[in-house]
Motif scaffolding. Structure first.
Motif, short mmCIF file in Angstrom:
data_model
loop_
_atom_site.label_atom_id
_atom_site.label_comp_id
_atom_site.label_asym_id
_atom_site.label_seq_id
_atom_site.Cartn_x
_atom_site.Cartn_y
_atom_site.Cartn_z
N UNK A 267 8.65 -9.43 -1.23
CA UNK A 267 8.20 -10.69 -0.65
C UNK A 267 7.32 -10.42 0.56
N UNK A 268 7.74 -9.51 1.42
CA UNK A 268 6.94 -9.17 2.59
C UNK A 268 5.60 -8.58 2.20
N UNK A 269 5.59 -7.71 1.18
CA UNK A 269 4.33 -7.11 0.70
C UNK A 269 3.40 -8.19 0.15
N UNK A 270 3.95 -9.21 -0.50
CA UNK A 270 3.15 -10.28 -1.06
C UNK A 270 2.54 -11.15 0.02
N UNK B 143 -4.14 -1.18 -18.93
CA UNK B 143 -3.21 -1.67 -17.91
C UNK B 143 -2.24 -0.61 -17.41
N UNK B 144 -2.41 0.63 -17.85
CA UNK B 144 -1.44 1.67 -17.54
C UNK B 144 -1.22 1.85 -16.04
N UNK B 145 -2.31 1.85 -15.25
CA UNK B 145 -2.15 2.10 -13.81
C UNK B 145 -1.24 1.07 -13.14
N UNK B 146 -1.30 -0.17 -13.60
CA UNK B 146 -0.42 -1.21 -13.06
C UNK B 146 1.04 -0.80 -13.17
N UNK B 147 1.41 -0.30 -14.34
CA UNK B 147 2.80 0.06 -14.59
C UNK B 147 3.19 1.34 -13.86
N UNK B 148 2.24 2.24 -13.70
CA UNK B 148 2.50 3.43 -12.89
C UNK B 148 2.77 3.02 -11.44
N UNK B 149 1.99 2.06 -10.94
CA UNK B 149 2.18 1.57 -9.57
C UNK B 149 3.56 0.96 -9.40
N UNK C 37 0.29 -5.74 -5.13
CA UNK C 37 0.93 -5.69 -3.81
C UNK C 37 1.76 -4.41 -3.67
N UNK C 38 2.44 -4.02 -4.73
CA UNK C 38 3.20 -2.78 -4.74
C UNK C 38 2.28 -1.58 -4.52
N UNK C 39 1.18 -1.57 -5.27
CA UNK C 39 0.23 -0.45 -5.18
C UNK C 39 -0.34 -0.32 -3.77
N UNK C 40 -0.66 -1.46 -3.16
CA UNK C 40 -1.22 -1.42 -1.82
C UNK C 40 -0.23 -0.83 -0.83
N UNK C 41 1.05 -1.20 -0.96
CA UNK C 41 2.06 -0.65 -0.07
C UNK C 41 2.12 0.87 -0.16
N UNK C 42 2.15 1.40 -1.39
CA UNK C 42 2.25 2.85 -1.56
C UNK C 42 0.96 3.57 -1.17
N UNK C 43 -0.18 2.87 -1.22
CA UNK C 43 -1.45 3.51 -0.86
C UNK C 43 -1.52 3.84 0.63
N UNK D 34 6.93 9.96 -4.71
CA UNK D 34 6.08 10.39 -5.83
C UNK D 34 4.76 9.62 -5.80
N UNK D 35 3.78 10.16 -6.52
CA UNK D 35 2.49 9.49 -6.70
C UNK D 35 2.02 9.75 -8.13
N UNK D 36 1.39 8.73 -8.73
CA UNK D 36 0.89 8.86 -10.10
C UNK D 36 -0.46 8.17 -10.22
N UNK D 37 -1.33 8.76 -11.01
CA UNK D 37 -2.64 8.14 -11.21
C UNK D 37 -3.16 8.44 -12.61
N UNK D 38 -3.54 7.39 -13.33
CA UNK D 38 -4.15 7.56 -14.65
C UNK D 38 -5.60 7.97 -14.47
N UNK D 39 -6.04 8.96 -15.22
CA UNK D 39 -7.42 9.47 -15.12
C UNK D 39 -8.03 9.55 -16.51
N UNK D 40 -9.35 9.61 -16.56
CA UNK D 40 -10.02 9.73 -17.85
C UNK D 40 -9.86 11.13 -18.43
#
Length: 294
Positions: free
Chosen positions: A283-286, A257-263, A120-126, A174-180
């Motif tokens: 709560x609202x995002x959920x 699971x890294x991207x979850x924690x970055x989000x 839900x957090x990730x979707x908000x920032x997206x 800020x924005x963060x993204x795990x990549x290969x």
């Protein structure tokens, strides 16, 4: 969105029962009154025996939690509300082990709850794009300590792309993204997801970052490690804070699971000036988030 500030005691008082939690979800979901998800009619009866609303027009029945992050949950809503408060109110986050103890659920259940909340957090920032005139961008590597090379190319570490807005002397969003791997293609994808076109982007001289100039103003400079913090000060502070966050509460995370924690880190950092509003924001995002299976 302006939301109320709330303390731990007030949260406990307001949301200490299933009825109170359901009422709060309904208010966030239908701030102007019930709307049927099937025909958009605005009138319904509440069937207390089944805990559903029945549309007065099409007779469609819907529960308070249907179509939200809480869809088909078997957990009491009170436990969901406590998870939201505990996760949102502590800037260091909360581990699944600690959450499981706090709300009396199993570790797998706590892990799934936190995963859904991070989504839900990730979707908000997206929904947002970095837009300030100057944006610093760099990469970092996350993983356990191993002998051998450090930094770029080190074994056992996951590359992460990081971008930070410069707002005068302060950091913006800020924005963060795990990549290969840090390549022209992954950088290009990151820019499209997180930056508005035509920004002024400052980086070091890593060749993979040259694609930035295709849609942005690219200012690059060969930067020895000892001078990186003066050329890219904001991004290096953010990277340092990220590593403290991961190693402090979670004692490191796996690549899977890294991207979850970055989000989670980005969501909280981007709302750091509204710290006391975060429980209601989450709560609202959920409530706004689509159901998550699995």
């Amino acid at each position: 969105m302006k939301t109320p500030r709330i303390s731990l005691l007030e949260w406990q008082r307001r949301f200490g029962s299933e009825k109170a939690c359901a009422k709060a979800i309904a208010k966030f979901r239908w701030p102007n009154g019930f709307i049927c998800p099937k025909c958009s009619n605005n009138a319904a009866w509440y069937i207390s025996s089944r805990k559903v609303y029945q549309c007065s027009k099409c007779r469609h029945q819907t529960s308070i939690t249907a179509g939200t992050l809480f869809h088909s949950t078997n957990l009491p809503l009170v436990k969901w509300f406590w998870a939201i408060y505990l996760m949102a109110s502590d800037k260091g986050g909360i581990s699944a082990t600690r959450l499981a103890k706090q709300i009396a659920v199993s570790w797998p259940t706590a892990r799934k709850m936190l995963k859904k909340l991070r989504m839900a957090m990730a979707h908000r920032d997206s929904l947002y794009r970095l837009f300030e005139e100057l944006i610093e961008m760099d990469d970092t590597y996350i993983g356990g300590k191993k002998s051998g090379k450090r930094g770029r190319g080190a074994g056992g570490k996951k590359p992460v792309l990081v971008a930070v807005e410069r707002r005068d002397k302060k950091s913006g969003f800020i924005a963060m993204e795990a990549v290969d791997t840090v390549s022209g293609e992954t950088v290009k994808t990151f820019l499209k997801r997180h930056l508005q076109k035509g920004r002024h982007v400052r980086t070091d001289a890593l060749p993979a970052l040259n694609v930035i100039k295709e849609e942005h103003v690219h200012e690059k400079k060969v930067t020895p490690p000892e001078k990186a913090s003066s050329w890219l000060p904001k991004v290096h502070i953010v990277i340092g804070n990220l590593k403290k966050f991961l190693n402090g509460t979670y004692h490191g995370v796996s690549h899977q699971y890294l991207q979850e924690y970055l989000d989670e880190f980005c969501y909280r950092f981007n709302r750091r000036y509204w710290e006391f509003e975060l429980p209601f924001r989450l709560l609202n995002a959920s409530v706004s988030h689509a159901p998550i299976t699995g």
